[in-house]
Scaffold this active site. Structure first.
Site, PDB file in Angstrom:
ATOM      1  N   ASN A 165      -0.693   7.952  -7.091  1.00 44.47           N
ATOM      2  CA  ASN A 165      -1.069   9.566  -6.845  1.00 44.47           C
ATOM      3  C   ASN A 165      -0.244  10.398  -8.302  1.00 44.47           C
ATOM      4  O   ASN A 165      -0.579  11.160  -8.648  1.00 44.47           O
ATOM      5  CB  ASN A 165      -0.774   9.463  -5.820  1.00 44.47           C
ATOM      6  CG  ASN A 165      -2.263   9.920  -4.562  1.00 44.47           C
ATOM      7  OD1 ASN A 165      -3.315  10.485  -4.934  1.00 44.47           O
ATOM      8  ND2 ASN A 165      -2.138   8.851  -3.808  1.00 44.47           N
ATOM      9  N   SER A 218       0.990  -1.250   0.060  1.00 43.64           N
ATOM     10  CA  SER A 218       0.229  -0.267  -0.116  1.00 43.64           C
ATOM     11  C   SER A 218       0.961   1.336   0.470  1.00 43.64           C
ATOM     12  O   SER A 218       0.432   2.268  -0.806  1.00 43.64           O
ATOM     13  CB  SER A 218      -0.955  -0.073   1.040  1.00 43.64           C
ATOM     14  OG  SER A 218      -0.103  -0.092   2.669  1.00 43.64           O
ATOM     15  N   ARG A 259       0.619   3.771  -3.372  1.00 45.84           N
ATOM     16  CA  ARG A 259      -0.335   5.060  -3.149  1.00 45.84           C
ATOM     17  C   ARG A 259       0.406   5.670  -3.725  1.00 45.84           C
ATOM     18  O   ARG A 259       0.383   6.750  -4.117  1.00 45.84           O
ATOM     19  CB  ARG A 259      -0.499   5.305  -1.631  1.00 45.84           C
ATOM     20  CG  ARG A 259      -1.087   6.194  -1.599  1.00 45.84           C
ATOM     21  CD  ARG A 259      -1.351   6.714   0.305  1.00 45.84           C
ATOM     22  NE  ARG A 259      -2.081   5.997   0.591  1.00 45.84           N
ATOM     23  CZ  ARG A 259      -1.668   4.025   1.739  1.00 45.84           C
ATOM     24  NH1 ARG A 259       0.203   5.100   1.949  1.00 45.84           N
ATOM     25  NH2 ARG A 259      -2.124   4.067   2.054  1.00 45.84           N
TER      26      ARG A 259
END
Lengths: 290, 156
Positions: A228, A220, A224
């Site tokens: 993004n 994660s 992440r």
């Protein structure tokens, strides 16, 4: 992208392709890496991530060398501001005593900010310059130079960071709790029973759940940041495509580019901050003995 | 987009940068910040101390001022006393001196008066004798005359 005037799809594909070198049956080759698998290197990611990290180290090292107690300069004040911000974040979250955590958090934060910041350089500027240099200096065909300037849009870079954090997490878990303690943590929670037989039955269940939780951390963390920044970069590219659609597209695209860049100014430090905070939190959890 | 050797490179860079930061960047800057914090705390404490010192010094100065005032008042008082003393003694001296001079002068005057009277008396006697000789133009017993004159002189 062989043609001088690429279609939108070609343009986007070209922008999303790394400058690669890989090992094939005929030795190391450039940019022909569809089937190379693990044995390929994203040269642009490596170069830019290294340069930006080195920039961080050099700039901060110079301040560290000439740091003045009285009358600090502007640059030193800025560096100290960053230090105090990171130091406060670490002290608020991490209560153990470990001289690695704060420098680790600082490195992660500043390095990721710098790498994300590459996103604000106009998408075509560096690839265009690289293409020109490649054509002029090395006689390459125009349009055959690939360059992605934002290292954090490369999943390898974000996973490199998150796996580094993951290994530290494993190391400190074992160091603080011992192998037995760590294994116990993985197998005796969240379900436990005073009945020995039930407990033995519960061990695989616990192990499965805890392992998923454990592995979710680096994945994660890496995804992440990657997601993004990749999305941000993609949007910049799409807006850049829009600017080629006539005068209206050019003006609208310019405005949209600016708005997205302003919004991205928030995303850049925010993602770096999230990565840093989660690193501190994970390592803090690794240090906590139940 | 796939996991490849780039990952290893990034991890090596990551380790290297963190190590560098931990070794050469974090400690000196943190030490500088700490030193500055200590200095500021020290400065604040010193300023507090000096404020207290100032208060003490002001109180001391006020005390000294009060002392000096009372002392100067004493000095003025004693000077006034001394002044009147001096004036009084000078007056006394002057008075006694004046008396002395007056007395001397008086005595001299008395002396002069006496001497004048004596001279006058003797002159009157001879004058009277001569006058009498001329008036009566006769020889009289000188001794009887002398007695007469002596009587006369005494009556004068």
């Amino acid at each position: 992208m062989a043609s001088e005037n690429p279609t939108s799809v070609e343009y986007i594909k070209h922008h999303l392709q790394n400058w690669k070198v890989c090992k094939t049956d005929e030795g190391w080759v450039w940019n022909q890496c569809q089937d190379a698998g693990f044995w390929s290197i994203n040269v642009d990611s490596v170069i830019f991530s290294f340069l930006l990290g080195a920039l961080f180290c050099f700039a901060f090292w110079r301040v560290a060398k000439s740091a003045k107690v009285e009358n600090p300069g502007r640059w030193q004040s800025f560096v100290e501001m960053t230090f105090e911000f990171v130091d406060k974040s670490v002290k608020d979250t991490f209560h153990g005593k470990n001289p690695l955590i704060a420098p680790l958090a600082l490195t992660i934060f500043v390095w990721i900010v710098l790498m994300n910041f590459m996103d604000l350089i106009p998408v075509d500027l560096l690839p265009w310059a690289a293409d020109k240099i490649n054509v002029l200096a090395f006689g390459a065909e125009p349009g055959h130079t690939y360059l992605k300037v934002v290292p954090t849009t490369d999943v390898n870079v974000t996973f490199g960071l998150s796996l580094g954090v993951f290994f530290l997490l494993l190391f400190y878990s074992v160091k603080v709790k011992g192998v037995g303690g760590f294994v116990g943590e993985l197998t005796l929670h969240p379900f436990s029973s005073s009945n020995k037989l039930v407990q033995i039955i519960l061990i695989p269940v616990n192990l499965l759940m805890e392992l998923v939780g454990l592995l979710a951390k680096p994945i994660s963390l890496g995804l992440r940041l990657f997601g993004n920044l990749y999305a941000g970069e993609l949007l910049f590219i799409l807006i850049a495509v829009l600017t080629s659609a006539g005068i209206g597209g050019f003006i609208g695209g310019g405005i949209a580019y600016m708005i997205w860049a302003i919004f991205h100014l928030l995303v850049i430090p925010l993602q770096a901050f999230i990565f840093m905070m989660l690193t501190i939190v994970y390592l803090s959890m690794a240090h906590e003995d139940h | 987009m796939s996991i490849d050797l780039t990952l290893l490179f990034t991890m090596i860079f990551f380790i290297g940068f963190v190590w560098f930061c931990m070794k050469f960047v974090w400690p000196p800057i943190m030490a500088t910040i700490k030193e500055r914090q200590d200095k500021i705390a020290e400065g604040l404490a010193a300023s507090e101390r000096s404020a207290k010192d100032l208060e003490l010094a002001q109180a001391k100065a006020a005390d000294m001022l009060r002392d000096a005032k009372s002392q100067s008042a004493e000095i003025v008082d004693s000077a006034k006393k001394r002044h009147t003393e001096i004036v009084d003694s000078a007056k006394d001296d002057a008075r006694s001196e004046a008396d002395k001079i007056k007395n001397g002068a008086m005595a001299e005057i008395d002396q002069e008066v006496n001497r004048a009277r004596e001279q006058l008396r003797s002159k009157v006697a001879t004058l009277a004798v001569a006058g009498a000789e001329k008036v009566i133009e006769r020889n009289i017993d000188e001794s009887a005359n002398n007695d007469l004159f002596d009587k006369l002189v005494k009556e004068l």
